[in-house]
Write a protein that holds these residues in place. Structure first.
Motif, mmCIF file in Angstrom:
data_model
loop_
_atom_site.group_PDB
_atom_site.id
_atom_site.type_symbol
_atom_site.label_atom_id
_atom_site.label_comp_id
_atom_site.label_asym_id
_atom_site.label_seq_id
_atom_site.Cartn_x
_atom_site.Cartn_y
_atom_site.Cartn_z
ATOM 1 N N ARG A 42 0.872 -1.182 0.000
ATOM 2 C CA ARG A 42 0.000 0.000 0.000
ATOM 3 C C ARG A 42 0.903 1.225 0.000
ATOM 4 O O ARG A 42 1.850 1.308 0.771
ATOM 5 N N THR A 43 0.596 2.193 -0.860
ATOM 6 C CA THR A 43 1.351 3.436 -0.936
ATOM 7 C C THR A 43 0.388 4.594 -0.730
ATOM 8 O O THR A 43 -0.662 4.651 -1.373
ATOM 9 N N THR A 44 0.754 5.502 0.157
ATOM 10 C CA THR A 44 -0.057 6.691 0.406
ATOM 11 C C THR A 44 0.686 7.900 -0.137
ATOM 12 O O THR A 44 1.851 8.127 0.201
ATOM 13 N N GLN A 45 0.015 8.643 -0.986
ATOM 14 C CA GLN A 45 0.620 9.839 -1.569
ATOM 15 C C GLN A 45 0.883 10.872 -0.482
ATOM 16 O O GLN A 45 0.154 10.947 0.515
ATOM 17 N N VAL A 46 1.913 11.671 -0.690
ATOM 18 C CA VAL A 46 2.245 12.741 0.239
ATOM 19 C C VAL A 46 1.763 14.057 -0.370
ATOM 20 O O VAL A 46 2.119 14.395 -1.503
ATOM 21 N N VAL A 47 0.939 14.782 0.375
ATOM 22 C CA VAL A 47 0.446 16.079 -0.062
ATOM 23 C C VAL A 47 1.230 17.139 0.715
ATOM 24 O O VAL A 47 1.258 17.125 1.939
ATOM 25 N N GLY A 52 0.997 30.837 3.544
ATOM 26 C CA GLY A 52 1.878 31.961 3.242
ATOM 27 C C GLY A 52 2.599 32.549 4.439
ATOM 28 O O GLY A 52 3.719 33.010 4.333
ATOM 29 N N GLY A 53 1.989 32.536 5.619
ATOM 30 C CA GLY A 53 2.603 33.159 6.785
ATOM 31 C C GLY A 53 3.457 32.210 7.610
ATOM 32 O O GLY A 53 4.016 32.605 8.629
ATOM 33 N N THR A 57 9.378 25.838 5.724
ATOM 34 C CA THR A 57 9.249 24.385 5.685
ATOM 35 C C THR A 57 7.788 23.995 5.486
ATOM 36 O O THR A 57 6.926 24.382 6.280
ATOM 37 N N PRO A 58 7.500 23.254 4.433
ATOM 38 C CA PRO A 58 6.095 22.859 4.196
ATOM 39 C C PRO A 58 5.655 21.734 5.138
ATOM 40 O O PRO A 58 6.477 21.005 5.687
ATOM 41 N N ARG A 59 4.380 21.618 5.316
ATOM 42 C CA ARG A 59 3.798 20.516 6.078
ATOM 43 C C ARG A 59 3.503 19.377 5.106
ATOM 44 O O ARG A 59 3.221 19.597 3.942
#
Length: 187
Positions: A42-47, A52-53, A57-59
């Motif tokens: 099973r593979t779960t995509q990463v979103v 903007g504020g 580093t993205p979540r």
């Protein structure tokens, strides 16, 4: 010796289960001669998301999960279970009969029951069922009736069935068995 917490019923067992004792079941029957089953993956995509504020580093969030197709392999025999299931998706006779009669083909092929739930059972060295996985809404996307033949070879002729699926889960009713004592005579 420390207690083995991984195997609560078989506290003397330190090794994981082997991968060579298993059976596949569909329509309430075991499928004859299956010698290999590909991994359940099973593979779960990463979103990735970043407001903007927020810092640079993205979540990372879980996205859609996908279940890879599994492949069953077995030696070629007179058993037609693989072929019959594959023919529910496409059958040469049905596709050509209607064309020869002036139709458009596939007139008598029904996709009503082309999906099946299957069960993969895993056994320990003593032949006791230790794991089972229910694999849901499978259908054959690829069927290899016979392999490439080689007059100089000595291999077993293998046929395969690739099954698309919509997920699987471990059957919780299968509990770890207490393994039996050895029945070998004392020397």
């Amino acid at each position: 010796m420390p207690n083995n917490t991984e195997f609560p019923n078989a506290t003397y067992r330190y090794d994981p289960y082997r991968n060579f004792k298993f059976r596949v079941k569909w329509d309430g029957n075991y499928v004859a001669g299956v010698s290999k089953v590909s991994a359940l993956t099973r593979t779960t995509q990463v979103v990735t998301h970043r407001a903007g504020g927020e810092p640079a580093t993205p979540r990372r969030l879980p996205g859609q999960s996908e279940f890879e197709a599994i492949t069953l392999e077995r030696g070629v025999t007179h058993d037609v279970a693989f072929q019959q299931w594959a023919n529910k998706v496409w059958d040469y006779k049905n596709s050509t009969t209607a064309e020869q009669q002036g139709g458009s083909g596939n007139q008598v092929l029904s996709l009503k029951d082309f999906r099946k739930d299957i069960i993969l059972e895993v056994y320990n060295e003593a032949g006791q069922k230790v794991l089972a996985y229910n694999i849901y809404r499978c259908w054959p996307s690829e069927f290899t009736a016979v392999p490439e033949f080689d007059a100089n070879g000595a291999a077993v002729a293998i046929q395969s069935l690739k099954l698309e699926n919509e997920g699987w889960e471990r059957e919780t009713s299968v509990q770890e068995p207490a393994e039996p004592n050895s029945t070998l005579p004392a020397s």
